[in-house]
Scaffold this motif. Structure first.
Motif, PDB file in Angstrom:
ATOM      1  N   THR A 199    -122.528  37.869 -15.758  1.00 11.89           N
ATOM      2  CA  THR A 199    -122.478  38.319 -14.365  1.00 11.89           C
ATOM      3  C   THR A 199    -121.219  37.761 -13.711  1.00 11.89           C
ATOM      4  O   THR A 199    -121.012  36.542 -13.687  1.00 11.89           O
ATOM      5  CB  THR A 199    -123.713  37.841 -13.575  1.00 11.89           C
ATOM      6  OG1 THR A 199    -124.898  38.357 -14.187  1.00 11.89           O
ATOM      7  CG2 THR A 199    -123.642  38.316 -12.128  1.00 11.89           C
ATOM      8  N   MET A 200    -120.412  38.638 -13.181  1.00 14.43           N
ATOM      9  CA  MET A 200    -119.200  38.252 -12.458  1.00 14.43           C
ATOM     10  C   MET A 200    -119.341  38.710 -11.012  1.00 14.43           C
ATOM     11  O   MET A 200    -119.796  39.832 -10.757  1.00 14.43           O
ATOM     12  CB  MET A 200    -117.966  38.880 -13.102  1.00 14.43           C
ATOM     13  CG  MET A 200    -117.705  38.393 -14.518  1.00 14.43           C
ATOM     14  SD  MET A 200    -116.190  39.105 -15.259  1.00 14.43           S
ATOM     15  CE  MET A 200    -116.687  40.818 -15.436  1.00 14.43           C
ATOM     16  N   ARG A 201    -118.927  37.854 -10.106  1.00 13.63           N
ATOM     17  CA  ARG A 201    -119.129  38.161  -8.686  1.00 13.63           C
ATOM     18  C   ARG A 201    -117.920  37.721  -7.876  1.00 13.63           C
ATOM     19  O   ARG A 201    -117.324  36.679  -8.162  1.00 13.63           O
ATOM     20  CB  ARG A 201    -120.381  37.455  -8.162  1.00 13.63           C
ATOM     21  CG  ARG A 201    -120.734  37.788  -6.718  1.00 13.63           C
ATOM     22  CD  ARG A 201    -122.055  37.159  -6.333  1.00 13.63           C
ATOM     23  NE  ARG A 201    -122.485  37.565  -4.999  1.00 13.63           N
ATOM     24  CZ  ARG A 201    -123.616  37.192  -4.424  1.00 13.63           C
ATOM     25  NH1 ARG A 201    -124.443  36.391  -5.088  1.00 13.63           N
ATOM     26  NH2 ARG A 201    -123.923  37.618  -3.214  1.00 13.63           N
ATOM     27  N   LEU A 202    -117.597  38.489  -6.867  1.00 11.53           N
ATOM     28  CA  LEU A 202    -116.586  38.118  -5.874  1.00 11.53           C
ATOM     29  C   LEU A 202    -117.247  38.192  -4.511  1.00 11.53           C
ATOM     30  O   LEU A 202    -117.712  39.250  -4.093  1.00 11.53           O
ATOM     31  CB  LEU A 202    -115.386  39.062  -5.926  1.00 11.53           C
ATOM     32  CG  LEU A 202    -114.389  38.938  -4.757  1.00 11.53           C
ATOM     33  CD1 LEU A 202    -113.730  37.566  -4.770  1.00 11.53           C
ATOM     34  CD2 LEU A 202    -113.338  40.038  -4.805  1.00 11.53           C
ATOM     35  N   HIS A 203    -117.313  37.051  -3.841  1.00 15.70           N
ATOM     36  CA  HIS A 203    -117.881  37.014  -2.492  1.00 15.70           C
ATOM     37  C   HIS A 203    -116.829  36.405  -1.570  1.00 15.70           C
ATOM     38  O   HIS A 203    -116.359  35.290  -1.813  1.00 15.70           O
ATOM     39  CB  HIS A 203    -119.158  36.187  -2.452  1.00 15.70           C
ATOM     40  CG  HIS A 203    -119.758  36.110  -1.076  1.00 15.70           C
ATOM     41  ND1 HIS A 203    -120.406  37.167  -0.481  1.00 15.70           N
ATOM     42  CD2 HIS A 203    -119.773  35.102  -0.159  1.00 15.70           C
ATOM     43  CE1 HIS A 203    -120.814  36.824   0.724  1.00 15.70           C
ATOM     44  NE2 HIS A 203    -120.434  35.574   0.948  1.00 15.70           N
TER      45      HIS A 203
END
Length: 266
Positions: A199-203
């Motif tokens: 899982t890769m995320r940009l917040h």
């Protein structure tokens, strides 16, 4: 949806703060949402009841109303150290705010989610302390901030005003502030094989505008600059990139924080 929060404080009073929000899913892949509400922050006990302390202004301070000309004015008005009073203020009012958001979430597949939410916040009656150098900075300031100047009885000065007895530097309700920007949230789960997950995320948050009312009543930029001693910096951008992997019996989390550069006032 709508709800109301009621707050009551013995000193600051009470207020109802309504909030309304909506969520609409026109298609299984698309979500639209938004909200609007009001806020309330009561003064702290420190703001209200810090003990009063006395001091003096800097050497050479001038009363700009009683001493428009240092060459002809009296030394007590033109070159003095005026008494000051600092500390809490039991008469403080609460800070109040209004805020709104509108956003969208798009999930074209179960592996990808894209979220975007714009926000707007307005705050009034922010707490602060006026420095004596501002209160007595010029004749216009001395008139604008006359509530912070305690004077004695008129003594014949051509201004019609009495001499300064004290300059009040207690905590007070002074400013308005406005902030707007957006939050971005991107989640991606690539297919890396059976029994394995990644899982890769940009917040992140980006501020379009952050302005605060100046002493003169106009608004000044508050972005990418220091906010004062001990208050840190208001950056334009903040991003967090977390990553989590589950490769069979092993897992590996990771996280990276980023924010933009800023200007340091000296």
């Amino acid at each position: 949806a709508a709800r109301v929060r009621y707050e009551s404080y013995q000193v600051a009073g009470s207020t109802p703060n309504p909030k309304t929000s909506f969520r609409w899913t026109p298609t299984p892949e698309l979500l639209l949402r938004g909200s609007y509400g009001t806020g309330f922050r009561a003064p702290s006990l420190t703001d209200l009841y810090t003990p009063q302390q006395s001091s003096v202004t800097a050497n050479g301070s001038r009363d700009p109303l009683r001493c428009p000309n240092v060459q002809t004015g009296a030394p007590g008005d033109c070159n003095n150290q005026f008494p000051t009073t600092t500390g809490g203020n039991p008469a403080l009012m609460p800070e109040k705010s209004k805020s709104g958001t509108v956003g969208i979430v798009f999930e074209p597949t179960r592996r990808l989610s894209l979220g975007f939410d714009a926000f707007w916040i307005t705050i009034r009656d922010q707490l602060g302390v006026l420095p004596a150098t501002t209160i007595l900075g010029n004749a216009a300031n001395a008139v604008t901030f006359s509530n912070f100047i305690v004077r004695g009885a008129p003594d014949g000065n051509v201004s019609g005003l009495g001499p300064i007895v004290s300059v009040l530097q207690n905590t007070a309700n002074l400013f308005k502030a406005k902030v707007s920007g957006y939050d971005l949230d991107v989640i991606y789960r690539p297919d890396i094989g059976a029994g394995q997950n990644l899982t890769m995320r940009l917040h992140g948050t980006e501020i379009w505008q952050s302005i605060r009312q100046n002493f003169a009543g106009s608004y000044g930029n508050n972005l990418d600059t220091t906010r004062g001693a001990g208050l840190g910096v208001s950056p334009r951008c903040r991003h967090v990139v977390p990553m989590n992997s589950d490769l069979g019996p092993c897992g590996c989390p990771g996280r990276r924080h980023m924010h933009d550069s800023h200007h340091q006032d000296t």
